[in-house]
Motif scaffolding. Structure first.
Motif, PDB file in Angstrom:
ATOM      1  N   SER A 397       0.859  -1.179   0.000  1.00 28.66           N
ATOM      2  CA  SER A 397       0.000   0.000   0.000  1.00 28.66           C
ATOM      3  C   SER A 397       0.895   1.229   0.000  1.00 28.66           C
ATOM      4  CB  SER A 397      -0.903   0.007   1.235  1.00 28.66           C
ATOM      5  OG  SER A 397      -0.138   0.233   2.408  1.00 28.66           O
ATOM      6  N   ALA A 398       0.293   2.394   0.025  1.00 27.12           N
ATOM      7  CA  ALA A 398       1.067   3.638   0.025  1.00 27.12           C
ATOM      8  C   ALA A 398       1.918   3.774   1.279  1.00 27.12           C
ATOM      9  CB  ALA A 398       0.123   4.829  -0.098  1.00 27.12           C
ATOM     10  N   GLU A 399       1.564   3.062   2.358  1.00 26.69           N
ATOM     11  CA  GLU A 399       2.309   3.139   3.609  1.00 26.69           C
ATOM     12  C   GLU A 399       3.456   2.136   3.685  1.00 26.69           C
ATOM     13  OE1 GLU A 399      -1.236   3.096   3.618  1.00 26.69           O
ATOM     14  OE2 GLU A 399      -1.004   5.278   3.605  1.00 26.69           O
ATOM     15  N   SER A 400       3.650   1.343   2.640  1.00 23.67           N
ATOM     16  CA  SER A 400       4.604   0.230   2.700  1.00 23.67           C
ATOM     17  C   SER A 400       6.057   0.627   2.483  1.00 23.67           C
ATOM     18  CB  SER A 400       4.225  -0.826   1.652  1.00 23.67           C
ATOM     19  OG  SER A 400       2.957  -1.383   1.901  1.00 23.67           O
ATOM     20  N   PHE A 401       6.343   1.898   2.185  1.00 26.98           N
ATOM     21  CA  PHE A 401       7.675   2.246   1.708  1.00 26.98           C
ATOM     22  C   PHE A 401       8.470   3.076   2.718  1.00 26.98           C
ATOM     23  CE2 PHE A 401       4.768   1.533  -1.758  1.00 26.98           C
ATOM     24  CZ  PHE A 401       5.437   0.524  -2.436  1.00 26.98           C
ATOM     25  N   SER A 402       8.350   2.660   3.970  1.00 27.30           N
ATOM     26  CA  SER A 402       9.094   3.296   5.045  1.00 27.30           C
ATOM     27  C   SER A 402      10.479   2.687   5.189  1.00 27.30           C
ATOM     28  CB  SER A 402       8.324   3.151   6.358  1.00 27.30           C
ATOM     29  OG  SER A 402       9.064   3.619   7.445  1.00 27.30           O
ATOM     30  N   GLY A 403      10.567   1.366   5.067  1.00 27.19           N
ATOM     31  CA  GLY A 403      11.836   0.662   5.217  1.00 27.19           C
ATOM     32  C   GLY A 403      12.025  -0.378   4.134  1.00 27.19           C
ATOM     33  N   LEU A 404      13.199  -1.009   4.129  1.00 23.65           N
ATOM     34  CA  LEU A 404      13.520  -2.000   3.097  1.00 23.65           C
ATOM     35  C   LEU A 404      14.473  -3.033   3.682  1.00 23.65           C
ATOM     36  CD1 LEU A 404      13.433  -2.923   0.091  1.00 23.65           C
ATOM     37  CD2 LEU A 404      15.422  -1.433  -0.290  1.00 23.65           C
ATOM     38  N   THR A 405      14.221  -4.277   3.311  1.00 24.51           N
ATOM     39  CA  THR A 405      15.098  -5.382   3.703  1.00 24.51           C
ATOM     40  C   THR A 405      15.390  -6.261   2.503  1.00 24.51           C
ATOM     41  OG1 THR A 405      14.319  -5.477   5.996  1.00 24.51           O
ATOM     42  CG2 THR A 405      15.248  -7.495   5.094  1.00 24.51           C
ATOM     43  N   PHE A 406      16.662  -6.609   2.322  1.00 24.92           N
ATOM     44  CA  PHE A 406      17.078  -7.661   1.391  1.00 24.92           C
ATOM     45  C   PHE A 406      17.604  -8.808   2.249  1.00 24.92           C
ATOM     46  CE2 PHE A 406      18.162  -5.749  -3.032  1.00 24.92           C
ATOM     47  CZ  PHE A 406      16.960  -5.069  -3.058  1.00 24.92           C
ATOM     48  N   ILE A 407      17.114 -10.014   1.999  1.00 23.20           N
ATOM     49  CA  ILE A 407      17.586 -11.175   2.737  1.00 23.20           C
ATOM     50  C   ILE A 407      17.435 -12.427   1.891  1.00 23.20           C
ATOM     51  CG2 ILE A 407      15.340 -11.492   3.890  1.00 23.20           C
ATOM     52  CD1 ILE A 407      16.954 -12.511   6.342  1.00 23.20           C
ATOM     53  N   VAL A 408      18.441 -13.276   1.905  1.00 23.45           N
ATOM     54  CA  VAL A 408      18.371 -14.560   1.209  1.00 23.45           C
ATOM     55  C   VAL A 408      17.729 -15.551   2.164  1.00 23.45           C
ATOM     56  CG1 VAL A 408      19.665 -16.359   0.012  1.00 23.45           C
ATOM     57  CG2 VAL A 408      20.450 -13.981  -0.080  1.00 23.45           C
ATOM     58  N   TYR A 409      16.549 -16.040   1.766  1.00 23.41           N
ATOM     59  CA  TYR A 409      15.745 -16.816   2.718  1.00 23.41           C
ATOM     60  C   TYR A 409      14.598 -17.502   1.987  1.00 23.41           C
ATOM     61  CZ  TYR A 409      12.347 -17.459   6.593  1.00 23.41           C
ATOM     62  OH  TYR A 409      11.438 -17.956   7.492  1.00 23.41           O
ATOM     63  N   ALA A 410      14.325 -18.741   2.361  1.00 27.64           N
ATOM     64  CA  ALA A 410      13.144 -19.475   1.905  1.00 27.64           C
ATOM     65  C   ALA A 410      13.040 -19.516   0.376  1.00 27.64           C
ATOM     66  CB  ALA A 410      11.881 -18.879   2.532  1.00 27.64           C
ATOM     67  N   GLY A 411      11.835 -19.366  -0.152  1.00 27.77           N
ATOM     68  CA  GLY A 411      11.614 -19.464  -1.587  1.00 27.77           C
ATOM     69  C   GLY A 411      10.420 -20.320  -1.911  1.00 27.77           C
ATOM     70  N   SER A 412      10.162 -20.506  -3.196  1.00 26.40           N
ATOM     71  CA  SER A 412       8.964 -21.222  -3.621  1.00 26.40           C
ATOM     72  C   SER A 412       9.105 -22.740  -3.516  1.00 26.40           C
ATOM     73  CB  SER A 412       8.619 -20.847  -5.070  1.00 26.40           C
ATOM     74  OG  SER A 412       9.691 -21.183  -5.939  1.00 26.40           O
ATOM     75  N   GLN A 413      10.335 -23.252  -3.364  1.00 25.83           N
ATOM     76  CA  GLN A 413      10.529 -24.692  -3.282  1.00 25.83           C
ATOM     77  C   GLN A 413      10.114 -25.196  -1.908  1.00 25.83           C
ATOM     78  OE1 GLN A 413      12.677 -22.568  -4.644  1.00 25.83           O
ATOM     79  NE2 GLN A 413      12.099 -23.216  -6.695  1.00 25.83           N
ATOM     80  N   THR A 414       9.318 -26.254  -1.888  1.00 28.00           N
ATOM     81  CA  THR A 414       8.852 -26.803  -0.626  1.00 28.00           C
ATOM     82  C   THR A 414       9.849 -27.796  -0.035  1.00 28.00           C
ATOM     83  OG1 THR A 414       7.612 -28.486  -1.857  1.00 28.00           O
ATOM     84  CG2 THR A 414       6.431 -26.497  -1.209  1.00 28.00           C
ATOM     85  N   SER A 415      10.669 -28.419  -0.880  1.00 27.64           N
ATOM     86  CA  SER A 415      11.664 -29.363  -0.381  1.00 27.64           C
ATOM     87  C   SER A 415      12.921 -28.610   0.033  1.00 27.64           C
ATOM     88  CB  SER A 415      12.012 -30.394  -1.459  1.00 27.64           C
ATOM     89  OG  SER A 415      12.541 -29.755  -2.599  1.00 27.64           O
ATOM     90  N   GLU A 416      13.696 -29.208   0.932  1.00 26.49           N
ATOM     91  CA  GLU A 416      14.923 -28.569   1.393  1.00 26.49           C
ATOM     92  C   GLU A 416      15.915 -28.480   0.244  1.00 26.49           C
ATOM     93  OE1 GLU A 416      18.270 -29.842   4.521  1.00 26.49           O
ATOM     94  OE2 GLU A 416      16.293 -29.503   5.391  1.00 26.49           O
TER      95      GLU A 416
END
Length: 434
Positions: A397-416
């Protein structure tokens, strides 16, 4: 009927077939080819808005309507030497809706050729226009002079008498081009190309200008140098632990400092080592860390956030390919996290907020940039996932752009899935959609 003649704009077939049936005669219940030869009386555009205007020419990939007699005798149709698709659903005795082929003709005759079942050809004078070049993206928007980049788009035509070339900001001409196809070509950035601005490409059919910028500083959030954007983040992981000030194994700086996410091995199922593979920016207006949206000024209208794209450059050596786990790009609201009264990393593992998941290795199993910096573009309309690519409870939303994070984590794959992580990132910016 008005007899004004004009040149049509490009109209995609998928966009007009919905109303094409209303602009020509009703379709027969069953198509039956006729004998004899076709007669074309005139040609018009297929759209309802342009149905009363005759045309003598149209651009490639436009959809036109042939009007005449005995048109169901057409068995094949060519524009110059390019064969068009014969869709009998849009072919009647007196009208024929057809899309002009998108291929570049080897021989230009400025004629339509209609072939009947007996092999007899009927000609009709009609000129197919080739659009000026269209630029959609550049492999590295921050390439240095002397480096080779790839420009992508359409209608890159290299004529022996009028060679294709690019022009960089400041009217700096780049004629060292190679590997030219209709949709891409390589070019060496000229030595004196050091200004920001649009790139243009010139062919025999005209000059097209990019909406993207070379050396783009618009909406710069983090350049890690403090020149056009912030030199560091703010939060539990400001980026100081991953900040690089010079060359490291397989990576040369793009433009000063950059960050490097570096982890020998991690899985998409585990909580990541945040110190090694992330940075945050959490605002604290009392100590001089404003909300990101206020830093962008007139360059960004948060109420129309769908009109923007997050861009940054990445570099991954071929010796350290990326094979699993997604890069999460997460914009956060002030209420969600800030350094004044709500410092928390709980949003990273939450399924409430929206984020983008960038995992270019997912289609081929492995991804690297060959040690060259490459521009990544993620439209904000793609920020529609949770950490595991489900649908979030709370959209941007318009309120979503206060901060930002980049992180390598998780993803669409369900298997490890296990991967080494070695991803350099620079020049994070928010720019208007191309």
């Amino acid at each position: 009927m008005k007899l004004n003649k004009y040149l049509s704009s490009i109209i995609l077939l998928s966009g007009v077939l919905g109303f094409a049936l209303t602009s020509c005669e009703d379709q027969p219940d069953k198509f039956e080819a006729t004998g004899g030869t076709p007669v074309v009386k005139y040609v018009r555009m297929a759209s309802v808005e342009s149905a009363d205007s005759l045309i003598e020419a149209a651009y490639m990939e436009s959809v036109i309507c042939l009007v005449g007699d005995n048109l169901r005798s057409i068995n094949e149709i060519y524009f110059n030497d390019q064969k068009a698709v014969l869709n009998t659903s849009y072919l009647t005795d007196h009208t024929f809706i057809v899309a002009i082929p998108g291929g570049i003709p080897e021989e230009v005759t400025n004629k339509i050729y209609m072939v009947n079942k007996a092999g007899k050809t009927t000609e009709y004078d009609f000129k197919v226009l080739v659009p000026k070049p269209v630029i959609t993206s550049v492999s590295n928007e921050w390439a240095k002079p002397g480096e080779e980049i790839t420009i992508y788009g359409d209608f890159f035509i290299d004529d022996p008498n009028v060679p294709l070339y690019a022009t960089f900001p400041g009217n700096v001409k780049a004629e060292e081009v190679s590997n030219i196809t209709k949709n891409s070509f390589n070019v060496i950035v000229p030595d004196n190309a050091n200004l920001e601005g649009s790139i243009s490409v010139t062919s025999i059919y005209g000059t097209g200008q990019s909406s993207l910028h070379y050396r783009d500083t618009r909406g710069m959030l983090f350049d890690w140098d403090g020149v056009n954007g912030l030199a560091i983040g703010n939060g539990w992981r400001s980026g100081a632990d991953v900040l690089q000030t010079g060359a490291v194994d397989g990576i040369e700086p793009l433009d000063g400092n950059y960050i490097l996410f570096n982890k020998e091995s991690m899985t998409n199922a585990d909580w990541p080592d945040e110190d090694a593979v992330s940075f945050n920016y959490w605002p604290n207006v009392t100590d001089g860390h404003p909300e990101l949206s206020t830093m962008l000024g007139d360059d960004f209208d948060p109420t129309n956030w769908q009109d923007y794209t997050l861009k940054f450059e990445v570099c991954i050596p071929s010796s350290k390919p990326w094979t699993g786990v997604a890069l999460n790009c997460i914009f956060t609201s002030y209420a969600e996290v800030n350094m004044e009264d709500n410092p928390t990393n709980s949003y990273i593992g939450s399924d409430d907020n929206s984020r983008a998941l960038w995992s270019p290795w997912s289609t081929t199993g492995s991804y690297d940039t060959g040690g060259r910096w490459t521009t990544v573009s993620i439209p904000l309309s793609n920020f529609v996932f949770t950490r595991y690519a489900d649908t979030p409870k709370v959209p941007l939303s318009a309120e979503s752009f206060s901060g930002l994070t980049f992180i390598v984590y998780a993803g669409s794959q369900t298997s490890e899935l296990t991967s080494q992580i070695y991803i350099a990132i620079d020049n994070i910016r928010l720019v208007p959609n191309n």
